[in-house]
Design an enzyme around this catalytic site. Sequence first.
Site, PDB file in Angstrom:
ATOM      1  N   HIS A  34       0.863  -1.191   0.000  1.00  0.00           N
ATOM      2  CA  HIS A  34       0.000   0.000   0.000  1.00  0.00           C
ATOM      3  C   HIS A  34       0.893   1.233   0.000  1.00  0.00           C
ATOM      4  CE1 HIS A  34      -3.575  -2.358   1.943  1.00  0.00           C
ATOM      5  NE2 HIS A  34      -3.595  -2.435   0.632  1.00  0.00           N
ATOM      6  N   HIS A  73     -11.483  -9.424  -6.373  1.00  0.00           N
ATOM      7  CA  HIS A  73     -11.191  -8.108  -5.781  1.00  0.00           C
ATOM      8  C   HIS A  73     -10.409  -7.295  -6.809  1.00  0.00           C
ATOM      9  CE1 HIS A  73     -10.005  -5.133  -2.934  1.00  0.00           C
ATOM     10  NE2 HIS A  73      -8.950  -5.724  -2.413  1.00  0.00           N
ATOM     11  N   GLU A 110      -8.385  -4.652  -6.288  1.00  0.00           N
ATOM     12  CA  GLU A 110      -7.149  -3.970  -5.895  1.00  0.00           C
ATOM     13  C   GLU A 110      -5.992  -4.516  -6.725  1.00  0.00           C
ATOM     14  OE1 GLU A 110      -6.527  -3.782  -1.631  1.00  0.00           O
ATOM     15  OE2 GLU A 110      -5.145  -2.091  -1.846  1.00  0.00           O
ATOM     16  N   ASP A 133      -3.021  -5.455  -6.436  1.00  0.00           N
ATOM     17  CA  ASP A 133      -2.179  -6.613  -6.111  1.00  0.00           C
ATOM     18  C   ASP A 133      -2.799  -7.913  -6.627  1.00  0.00           C
ATOM     19  OD1 ASP A 133      -4.044  -5.865  -4.110  1.00  0.00           O
ATOM     20  OD2 ASP A 133      -3.116  -7.169  -2.643  1.00  0.00           O
ATOM     21  N   HIS A 135     -11.979  -6.339   2.408  1.00  0.00           N
ATOM     22  CA  HIS A 135     -11.911  -5.043   3.036  1.00  0.00           C
ATOM     23  C   HIS A 135     -12.230  -3.871   2.093  1.00  0.00           C
ATOM     24  CE1 HIS A 135      -7.730  -3.796   1.513  1.00  0.00           C
ATOM     25  NE2 HIS A 135      -8.080  -4.856   0.843  1.00  0.00           N
ATOM     26  N   ASP A 173      -8.609 -11.547   0.212  1.00  0.00           N
ATOM     27  CA  ASP A 173      -7.788 -10.969   1.284  1.00  0.00           C
ATOM     28  C   ASP A 173      -8.111 -11.554   2.668  1.00  0.00           C
ATOM     29  OD1 ASP A 173      -6.098  -9.166  -0.076  1.00  0.00           O
ATOM     30  OD2 ASP A 173      -7.692  -7.686  -0.229  1.00  0.00           O
ATOM     31  N   TYR A 184      -1.933  -8.701   9.976  1.00  0.00           N
ATOM     32  CA  TYR A 184      -2.804  -8.449   8.826  1.00  0.00           C
ATOM     33  C   TYR A 184      -4.182  -8.017   9.317  1.00  0.00           C
ATOM     34  CZ  TYR A 184      -4.595  -9.595   4.099  1.00  0.00           C
ATOM     35  OH  TYR A 184      -5.149  -9.558   2.856  1.00  0.00           O
ATOM     36  N   HIS A 233      -3.201 -13.968  -0.131  1.00  0.00           N
ATOM     37  CA  HIS A 233      -1.847 -13.628   0.334  1.00  0.00           C
ATOM     38  C   HIS A 233      -1.381 -14.681   1.336  1.00  0.00           C
ATOM     39  CE1 HIS A 233      -1.866  -9.595  -1.366  1.00  0.00           C
ATOM     40  NE2 HIS A 233      -2.994  -9.318  -0.764  1.00  0.00           N
TER      41      HIS A 233
END
Length: 395
Positions: free
Chosen positions: A23, A79, A81, A83, A146, A165, A193, A226
């Site tokens: 991030h 998701h 995001e 990553d 999230h 996540d 996390y 992850h």
Amino acid sequence: MHIKVKNNVDWVGKIDWQLKKFHGNELSTNRGSSYNSYLIKEEKNVLIDTAWKPYAEEYVANLKKEIDLEKIDFIVANHGEIDHSGALPELMKQIPDTPIYCSAAGVKSIKGHYHQDWNFRVVKTGDRLDIGNGRELVFIEMKMLHWPDSMAAYLTKDNILFSNDAFGQHYASEHMFNDLVDQGCLYEEALKYYANIIAPFSPLVEKKIDELLALNFQVDIIATSHGVIWRDNPAQIIEKYLQWSKGYQENQITILYDTMWDGTKRMAETITEGIKSRDNDVTIKLFNMARHDKNDIITEVFRSKMVLVGSPTVNRGVTTATAGILEELEGLKFKNKKAAAFGCYGWSGESAARIGKLLEKAGFEVVNEGIRCMWNPDEESLEMCRKFGMEVITR
Ligand code: FEO
């Protein structure tokens, strides 16, 4: 490279051993991470998530070794995001019409990042996708766990929950399975996390887990996006999430300080003496906020029943390290924690009062007005710190 997860399900992601910040610079990842992507080869071939943008070319080149890209029937983007979606542009250059299954918010998020009109198929909780050989993928929206677009997918018959996540850890390991890694490190990373990423959404965690359990799926494997995959007793991480989501605390007091000429540091150490003189069982941990990893500090605060925060007064305020941590704590919305403030000063002395206000704003129960010492604390001031320590432990 692939790693077999179960039957016709393989991990085809990227292990990022050198990742130290995530991030941007917001989150430390001292044990690296991984971007987990999964390939299911049944009558239909399904790709679940991809990898972070810098690894896009490497990821797609590796994927080509596992499957002819044209044979991928569906992509699931749990998701948006970067990553997880970061290799989509590289992949979609080669298979531009392949349908991408995602939530409605996922379309917005992926379009927002890449400005491409790919073949999106919007799914919601309970929608099913038949992939042949008696197997279906069942989608479960994970809104705000999230991000608004977060989603999970459950593979029937193999009983695998692709949780994205949720339940993840930033923990690089070539083993990729929870039973093969150091259990202490795994617990630390899963907790870090949760404390740093999931905690603000704790009220939703319990509801979402209840909703998952109500679906009555047998979950043999939780394949996160992850870190390592939970295949040995995956219920353990669900149980932990339930504990962590309910005002979690251990018998720990964390003392955070910053210091310019060691005055506030001496206050912190003397407050510790006071606490210890009254309670030898409580775990006390001291951290210099300017020197210690801020995300590890956040994790320690998450574990605590009380946090004491000290800063010298600088320009009528607090040091930048103190302000940074307090800003972060406000956003993380930890529950069920007490707090108090302290700090040295030379002439104006606003720091303790300011810290107290910021702690209150961050949702801590501030137990007193805090203490302050003028200049370098003398024996009388240190005695006040000892008494402060003796007093806060009774709260
Ligand atoms: Fe791992 Fe929210 O991305």
